[in-house]
Motif scaffolding. Structure first.
Motif, PDB file in Angstrom:
ATOM      1  N   ALA A 238      37.552  41.002  46.560  1.00 35.51           N
ATOM      2  CA  ALA A 238      36.574  39.559  47.636  1.00 35.51           C
ATOM      3  C   ALA A 238      35.658  39.409  47.425  1.00 35.51           C
ATOM      4  O   ALA A 238      34.514  41.067  46.652  1.00 35.51           O
ATOM      5  CB  ALA A 238      37.148  40.203  48.706  1.00 35.51           C
ATOM      6  N   TYR A 239      34.279  38.474  47.569  1.00 33.20           N
ATOM      7  CA  TYR A 239      33.564  38.718  47.945  1.00 33.20           C
ATOM      8  C   TYR A 239      32.677  37.546  48.599  1.00 33.20           C
ATOM      9  O   TYR A 239      33.367  37.319  49.801  1.00 33.20           O
ATOM     10  CB  TYR A 239      32.966  36.868  46.861  1.00 33.20           C
ATOM     11  CG  TYR A 239      32.480  37.593  45.217  1.00 33.20           C
ATOM     12  CD1 TYR A 239      31.476  38.391  45.104  1.00 33.20           C
ATOM     13  CD2 TYR A 239      34.152  37.632  44.803  1.00 33.20           C
ATOM     14  CE1 TYR A 239      31.591  38.256  43.610  1.00 33.20           C
ATOM     15  CE2 TYR A 239      33.940  37.604  43.005  1.00 33.20           C
ATOM     16  CZ  TYR A 239      33.001  38.737  42.677  1.00 33.20           C
ATOM     17  OH  TYR A 239      32.697  38.549  41.371  1.00 33.20           O
ATOM     18  N   PRO A 240      31.545  38.882  50.011  1.00 33.77           N
ATOM     19  CA  PRO A 240      31.025  38.134  50.850  1.00 33.77           C
ATOM     20  C   PRO A 240      31.426  36.963  51.123  1.00 33.77           C
ATOM     21  O   PRO A 240      31.702  36.998  52.649  1.00 33.77           O
ATOM     22  CB  PRO A 240      30.015  38.130  50.745  1.00 33.77           C
ATOM     23  CG  PRO A 240      29.802  39.486  49.469  1.00 33.77           C
ATOM     24  CD  PRO A 240      30.695  38.888  48.593  1.00 33.77           C
TER      25      PRO A 240
ATOM     26  N   LEU B  94      24.540  41.585  52.918  1.00 32.35           N
ATOM     27  CA  LEU B  94      25.322  41.868  51.827  1.00 32.35           C
ATOM     28  C   LEU B  94      25.071  41.214  50.199  1.00 32.35           C
ATOM     29  O   LEU B  94      24.623  40.161  50.522  1.00 32.35           O
ATOM     30  CB  LEU B  94      26.455  41.420  51.606  1.00 32.35           C
ATOM     31  CG  LEU B  94      27.473  42.547  53.077  1.00 32.35           C
ATOM     32  CD1 LEU B  94      29.026  41.810  53.251  1.00 32.35           C
ATOM     33  CD2 LEU B  94      27.322  43.860  52.736  1.00 32.35           C
ATOM     34  N   MET B  95      25.067  41.600  49.454  1.00 31.62           N
ATOM     35  CA  MET B  95      24.495  40.536  48.253  1.00 31.62           C
ATOM     36  C   MET B  95      26.056  40.173  47.345  1.00 31.62           C
ATOM     37  O   MET B  95      27.100  40.030  47.404  1.00 31.62           O
ATOM     38  CB  MET B  95      23.960  41.222  46.781  1.00 31.62           C
ATOM     39  CG  MET B  95      23.384  42.441  47.135  1.00 31.62           C
ATOM     40  SD  MET B  95      23.109  43.793  45.802  1.00 31.62           S
ATOM     41  CE  MET B  95      24.540  44.637  46.203  1.00 31.62           C
ATOM     42  N   PRO B  96      25.803  38.715  47.862  1.00 33.00           N
ATOM     43  CA  PRO B  96      26.511  37.407  47.104  1.00 33.00           C
ATOM     44  C   PRO B  96      27.045  37.401  45.911  1.00 33.00           C
ATOM     45  O   PRO B  96      27.968  37.467  46.128  1.00 33.00           O
ATOM     46  CB  PRO B  96      25.706  36.091  48.049  1.00 33.00           C
ATOM     47  CG  PRO B  96      24.422  36.856  47.737  1.00 33.00           C
ATOM     48  CD  PRO B  96      23.672  37.372  47.927  1.00 33.00           C
ATOM     49  N   TRP B  97      26.475  37.654  45.038  1.00 35.44           N
ATOM     50  CA  TRP B  97      27.057  37.711  43.927  1.00 35.44           C
ATOM     51  C   TRP B  97      27.619  39.182  43.048  1.00 35.44           C
ATOM     52  O   TRP B  97      28.098  39.318  41.783  1.00 35.44           O
ATOM     53  CB  TRP B  97      25.361  37.596  43.331  1.00 35.44           C
ATOM     54  CG  TRP B  97      25.020  39.192  42.667  1.00 35.44           C
ATOM     55  CD1 TRP B  97      24.859  39.894  42.287  1.00 35.44           C
ATOM     56  CD2 TRP B  97      23.931  38.239  43.761  1.00 35.44           C
ATOM     57  NE1 TRP B  97      23.868  40.723  42.526  1.00 35.44           N
ATOM     58  CE2 TRP B  97      23.069  40.168  43.197  1.00 35.44           C
ATOM     59  CE3 TRP B  97      23.045  37.980  44.445  1.00 35.44           C
ATOM     60  CZ2 TRP B  97      21.879  40.353  44.361  1.00 35.44           C
ATOM     61  CZ3 TRP B  97      22.247  37.890  45.269  1.00 35.44           C
ATOM     62  CH2 TRP B  97      21.427  39.732  44.829  1.00 35.44           C
ATOM     63  N   GLN B  98      27.848  40.178  44.000  1.00 37.68           N
ATOM     64  CA  GLN B  98      28.778  41.086  43.824  1.00 37.68           C
ATOM     65  C   GLN B  98      29.763  41.381  44.667  1.00 37.68           C
ATOM     66  O   GLN B  98      29.640  40.935  46.015  1.00 37.68           O
ATOM     67  CB  GLN B  98      27.346  42.344  44.617  1.00 37.68           C
ATOM     68  CG  GLN B  98      26.679  42.095  43.350  1.00 37.68           C
ATOM     69  CD  GLN B  98      26.942  43.812  42.512  1.00 37.68           C
ATOM     70  OE1 GLN B  98      28.451  43.855  42.443  1.00 37.68           O
ATOM     71  NE2 GLN B  98      25.831  43.878  41.383  1.00 37.68           N
ATOM     72  N   THR B  99      31.340  41.771  44.594  1.00 36.71           N
ATOM     73  CA  THR B  99      31.680  41.881  45.007  1.00 36.71           C
ATOM     74  C   THR B  99      32.283  43.289  46.602  1.00 36.71           C
ATOM     75  O   THR B  99      30.918  43.789  46.690  1.00 36.71           O
ATOM     76  CB  THR B  99      33.066  42.253  44.599  1.00 36.71           C
ATOM     77  OG1 THR B  99      32.597  43.221  43.735  1.00 36.71           O
ATOM     78  CG2 THR B  99      33.597  41.478  42.544  1.00 36.71           C
ATOM     79  N   VAL B 100      32.429  43.004  47.286  1.00 36.16           N
ATOM     80  CA  VAL B 100      32.981  44.228  48.225  1.00 36.16           C
ATOM     81  C   VAL B 100      33.031  45.256  47.862  1.00 36.16           C
ATOM     82  O   VAL B 100      31.686  46.157  48.073  1.00 36.16           O
ATOM     83  CB  VAL B 100      34.352  44.335  48.912  1.00 36.16           C
ATOM     84  CG1 VAL B 100      35.297  45.287  49.843  1.00 36.16           C
ATOM     85  CG2 VAL B 100      34.066  42.972  50.093  1.00 36.16           C
ATOM     86  N   PHE B 101      33.647  45.490  46.517  1.00 38.43           N
ATOM     87  CA  PHE B 101      33.583  46.571  45.806  1.00 38.43           C
ATOM     88  C   PHE B 101      31.593  47.005  45.093  1.00 38.43           C
ATOM     89  O   PHE B 101      31.908  48.335  46.439  1.00 38.43           O
ATOM     90  CB  PHE B 101      34.719  46.978  44.608  1.00 38.43           C
ATOM     91  CG  PHE B 101      34.446  48.228  43.927  1.00 38.43           C
ATOM     92  CD1 PHE B 101      35.264  49.362  43.831  1.00 38.43           C
ATOM     93  CD2 PHE B 101      33.808  48.429  43.468  1.00 38.43           C
ATOM     94  CE1 PHE B 101      35.389  50.739  43.208  1.00 38.43           C
ATOM     95  CE2 PHE B 101      33.815  50.075  41.856  1.00 38.43           C
ATOM     96  CZ  PHE B 101      34.271  50.650  42.524  1.00 38.43           C
ATOM     97  N   GLY B 102      31.299  45.932  44.766  1.00 40.69           N
ATOM     98  CA  GLY B 102      29.562  46.250  44.211  1.00 40.69           C
ATOM     99  C   GLY B 102      28.878  46.452  45.281  1.00 40.69           C
ATOM    100  O   GLY B 102      28.182  47.251  45.352  1.00 40.69           O
TER     101      GLY B 102
ATOM    102  N   VAL C  60      37.508  51.192  56.924  1.00 40.17           N
ATOM    103  CA  VAL C  60      37.070  50.138  57.325  1.00 40.17           C
ATOM    104  C   VAL C  60      38.469  48.731  57.616  1.00 40.17           C
ATOM    105  O   VAL C  60      38.045  47.550  57.499  1.00 40.17           O
ATOM    106  CB  VAL C  60      35.703  49.722  57.497  1.00 40.17           C
ATOM    107  CG1 VAL C  60      34.568  50.839  57.896  1.00 40.17           C
ATOM    108  CG2 VAL C  60      35.278  49.170  56.080  1.00 40.17           C
ATOM    109  N   GLY C  61      39.507  49.705  56.779  1.00 41.22           N
ATOM    110  CA  GLY C  61      40.310  48.772  57.605  1.00 41.22           C
ATOM    111  C   GLY C  61      40.260  47.978  56.339  1.00 41.22           C
ATOM    112  O   GLY C  61      41.371  46.375  56.264  1.00 41.22           O
ATOM    113  N   LEU C  62      39.805  47.709  55.021  1.00 40.01           N
ATOM    114  CA  LEU C  62      39.381  46.896  53.935  1.00 40.01           C
ATOM    115  C   LEU C  62      39.979  46.975  52.584  1.00 40.01           C
ATOM    116  O   LEU C  62      39.413  46.457  51.034  1.00 40.01           O
ATOM    117  CB  LEU C  62      38.023  46.562  54.104  1.00 40.01           C
ATOM    118  CG  LEU C  62      37.393  44.878  55.154  1.00 40.01           C
ATOM    119  CD1 LEU C  62      36.140  45.075  54.672  1.00 40.01           C
ATOM    120  CD2 LEU C  62      37.979  44.120  54.773  1.00 40.01           C
TER     121      LEU C  62
END
Ligand code: ADP
Ligand code: ADP
Length: 228
Positions: A130-132, A87-95, A122-124
């Motif tokens: 949130a961020y990774p 995952l890209m750490p600087w992006q939110t879950v949405f991003g 996936v239940g999120l």
């Protein structure tokens, strides 16, 4: 029509390593195929070729049910889930889940309903902001599954997806993938080292053998058992 067909595929890397020779595999819509075999037998190489991420040295790879783009690759029908969620750490879950649609030029507003649907699957649903770094390993894996589903693929490729997770999380995710398969009718190719996992999940088990890498055994399971 099959989603993918490999005919007599050979893959020799420029290093000289022969990863696959005479590899044959055809996957139909709705199948859940577990791919088993010792390390180095070419499972990941086969998956990458199926995803269109690596070419073949000889033989044929076809996607008879897919729209094929100008580079001869299937357009959007196949998604990949790796062992590392990447995952890209600087992006939110949405991003992060937006990424595949962003790369296709879908504006964020238009993409939002699909992103939220994938996250709900996936239940999120409650974690889009949130961020990774705020998520557990299992949740990161769910984000990565949502990212794979957001393009509505017909075929989901999973390369030892849960190997790094603890047993309980792994079992929960297995149940989620199983539910997803039943509800969406998506086809799955699932690379695993666990015979237990393959028997629990799949409708068909394909065993590969090293030197040369190819299919060694291929058998269906009683799907009524696999599906209940
Ligand atoms: P090729 O150009 O040889 O057909 P790819 O383009 O698919 O192969 O990938 C080559 C890349 O994989 C190189 O960057 C190389 O450093 C890397 N690589 C080399 N050996 C291995 C290996 N044993 N496992 C994974 N990656 C490797
Ligand atoms: P598995 O997923 O079954 O462990 P792989 O498909 O990763 O097997 O690897 C098959 C063989 O190809 C191994 O010998 C591996 O070292 C080699 N290999 C994989 N990727 C590359 C690469 N990019 N470049 C060179 N050799 C590779």
């Amino acid at each position: 029509r099959p989603l993918v067909t490999m005919k007599n595929v050979t893959k020799t890397f420029s290093s000289g390593t022969v990863a696959l020779t005479g590899m044959n595999l055809s996957v139909e819509p709705g199948e859940f195929v577990s791919l088993l075999g010792p390390s180095g037998c070419g499972k990941s190489t086969a998956l990458r070729i199926i995803a269109g991420l690596g070419g073949v040295t000889s033989g044929e790879i076809d996607w008879p049910s897919s729209k094929i783009n100008s580079r001869g690759l299937p357009e959007g029908d196949i998604s990949f889930v790796f062992q590392e969620p990447t995952l890209m750490p600087w992006q939110t879950v949405f991003g992060n889940v937006y990424l595949p649609l962003r790369l296709r030029g879908v504006p964020e507003k238009a993409a939002a309903p699909q992103i939220r649907e994938a996250l709900a699957t996936v239940g999120l649903a409650d974690f889009e902001k949130a961020y990774p770094r705020e998520l557990s390993g299992g949740m990161k894996m769910r984000v990565s599954i949502a990212r794979a589903l957001v393009t509505k693929p017909k075929l989901l490729l999973m390369d030892e997806p849960f190997a790094a997770l603890d047993e309980i999380t792994r079992q929960k995710l297995n149940d989620d993938v199983l539910a997803l398969w039943k509800e969406r009718g998506i086809a799955v190719i699932f690379v695993t080292h666990s015979v237990f996992e393959s028997a629990y999940l799949s409708s068909r088990i394909v065993v590969m053998k090293a030197r040369p890498g190819r299919v060694h055994a291929d058998f269906p399971l009683h799907t009524e058992i696999a599906r209940t």
